[in-house]
Design a protein around this motif. Sequence first.
Motif: not given
Length: 275
Positions: A77, A121, A123, A174, A179-181, A192, A194
Amino acid sequence: MNDSRLRRPSALRTLRVGELKVSYVPDGAMLLKPTGALPSAVDRQWSSYGTYLNDTCRLVANTGGLLVELGTRGLLIDARFGPHAVPEDPAHPYRGAVHGGSLPGNLALLGRSPGDIETVAFTHLHTDHTGWARVEPPLFTRATFVIPKAEWDHRDPAVAALEPRSRLVLAGDEVFPGVHAPALPGHTAGHTGFVIASHGTRLLAFGDALLSPLQIRHPQWSAVSDADPARSERHRRRLITELLRPDTLGFGIHFADVVFGRVRPDGKRTVWQPM
């Protein structure tokens, strides 16, 4: 809280969230001018919070990534600042010196190479969160870049090169097993977080929705870098409520050497309790 931890960057730290291994991977640090970074905290209040400032009267903030591992699989992340160093600009309203460069070496200490990472991913797409994703030759040679669609829709042209390897996600999607956003707009239009969950435990990685542990005590303090301060404050208050749950831990990327913790009541306020 050990006051010295508030005045130094975080070391590499690891914890378990159910079957997931989660590690803070340092890249470097940035120094923030407190009255510029959190302008709602007027000068007279900073005299009460000197323990949060280093010997140059700066807030210490990390640049690093959060590695989530499930067996041989890896999610990172944010891709942090990258192999750069920028001195303090006296004219800049809030940012002091910034440096990165340590992330690949710290991944190696965890037994990982950048080529092992299957997903990076974000943020949000500020330069201190995308640095290693934009180097040449590429560092993450096989990773897909996961970007919130609302963030991509408001992107700066400087990140356009990420597009061929990117997958856009919507709020709640997901991005990796467990792990979801969730959307946390305010700092940027598409900012965003996580939620990392496994076997009844959750870790909320809230990115720049909270810049300092002081905002746990004072959620009305918005960062000067927040694009929409009112919206950001609403999400800070919602995050604090979520973090008060006994099954929930928090991860604050810029929280000096107290990146992992819980939120606890303290009279009429709430405080960050580091792990």
